[in-house]
Design a protein around this motif. Structure first.
Motif, short mmCIF file in Angstrom:
data_model
loop_
_atom_site.label_atom_id
_atom_site.label_comp_id
_atom_site.label_asym_id
_atom_site.label_seq_id
_atom_site.Cartn_x
_atom_site.Cartn_y
_atom_site.Cartn_z
N ALA A 23 -7.57 -2.23 7.94
CA ALA A 23 -8.39 -3.43 7.82
C ALA A 23 -8.88 -3.60 6.38
O ALA A 23 -8.97 -4.72 5.88
N GLN A 24 -9.20 -2.49 5.70
CA GLN A 24 -9.69 -2.57 4.34
C GLN A 24 -8.55 -2.82 3.35
O GLN A 24 -8.73 -3.53 2.36
N ARG A 25 -7.39 -2.19 3.59
CA ARG A 25 -6.22 -2.35 2.73
C ARG A 25 -5.01 -2.69 3.58
O ARG A 25 -4.22 -1.81 3.95
N PRO A 26 -4.83 -3.97 3.91
CA PRO A 26 -3.67 -4.34 4.72
C PRO A 26 -2.36 -4.20 3.94
O PRO A 26 -2.36 -4.10 2.72
N ARG A 27 -1.28 -4.20 4.68
CA ARG A 27 0.06 -4.06 4.08
C ARG A 27 0.60 -5.43 3.72
O ARG A 27 0.64 -6.33 4.53
N CYS A 89 -4.72 -4.27 -1.22
CA CYS A 89 -3.67 -4.10 -0.22
C CYS A 89 -2.70 -3.04 -0.69
O CYS A 89 -2.79 -2.54 -1.81
N VAL A 90 -1.78 -2.66 0.19
CA VAL A 90 -0.67 -1.79 -0.16
C VAL A 90 0.60 -2.62 -0.09
O VAL A 90 0.74 -3.47 0.78
N PHE A 91 1.50 -2.41 -1.03
CA PHE A 91 2.68 -3.26 -1.15
C PHE A 91 3.85 -2.66 -0.38
O PHE A 91 4.20 -1.50 -0.57
N ASP A 92 4.43 -3.47 0.50
CA ASP A 92 5.63 -3.08 1.26
C ASP A 92 6.74 -4.04 0.85
O ASP A 92 6.75 -5.19 1.25
N ARG A 93 7.67 -3.54 0.07
CA ARG A 93 8.74 -4.41 -0.44
C ARG A 93 9.83 -4.63 0.60
O ARG A 93 10.80 -5.35 0.34
N ALA A 94 9.70 -4.03 1.77
CA ALA A 94 10.60 -4.24 2.91
C ALA A 94 12.06 -3.91 2.59
O ALA A 94 12.96 -4.56 3.09
N GLY A 95 12.26 -2.91 1.78
CA GLY A 95 13.62 -2.48 1.47
C GLY A 95 14.28 -3.26 0.36
O GLY A 95 15.37 -2.89 -0.09
N TYR A 96 13.65 -4.33 -0.11
CA TYR A 96 14.21 -5.08 -1.23
C TYR A 96 13.92 -4.31 -2.52
O TYR A 96 12.90 -3.63 -2.62
N LEU A 97 14.79 -4.44 -3.48
CA LEU A 97 14.55 -3.80 -4.76
C LEU A 97 13.42 -4.51 -5.49
O LEU A 97 13.27 -5.74 -5.38
N TYR A 98 12.62 -3.75 -6.22
CA TYR A 98 11.45 -4.32 -6.90
C TYR A 98 11.87 -4.92 -8.24
O TYR A 98 11.69 -4.34 -9.30
#
Length: 116
Positions: A23-27, A89-98
């Protein structure tokens, strides 16, 4: 040799094993298609979406390439997150290259005020 989609799904599964939203740091999840880009902030513990933004929500007067589009979506997401009371937040790149559009969205979200 695995296909591009299979490789992305494998990377996504690996990333999701390490990243969890609260809740404090969503994805911050990114979805990239050929036409546009979407992002949402997800609280995994409660199983709900806190905020979201999409290329479909941009103003009709927007002109630019897809990287510019992604940066604007990042700014929209940051504004939506501020309304929901989220600033980190925390970053979820979902498998894509950054790089490219994913990096542009992250930079746009940072410019909008999100920290990650």
């Amino acid at each position: 040799m695995p296909s591009v989609l299979e490789a992305r799904k494998r990377r996504h599964k690996r990333v999701r094993g390490k990243v969890q939203g609260t809740a404090q740091r969503p994805r911050l999840v990114v979805f990239r298609s050929n036409r546009g880009i979407e992002a949402q902030l997800v609280d995994d513990l409660a199983g709900r979406t806190v905020a979201s933004a999409s290329w479909l929500g941009l103003k009709k007067s927007f002109t630019g390439d897809k990287s510019g589009q992604a940066a604007e979506v990042g700014k929209l997401l940051a504004a939506s997150a501020k309304k929901a009371g989220v600033d980190a937040c925390v970053f979820d790149r979902a498998g894509y290259l950054y790089h490219g559009r994913v990096k542009a969205l992250a930079d746009g979200a940072r410019k909008g005020g999100l920290s990650f």
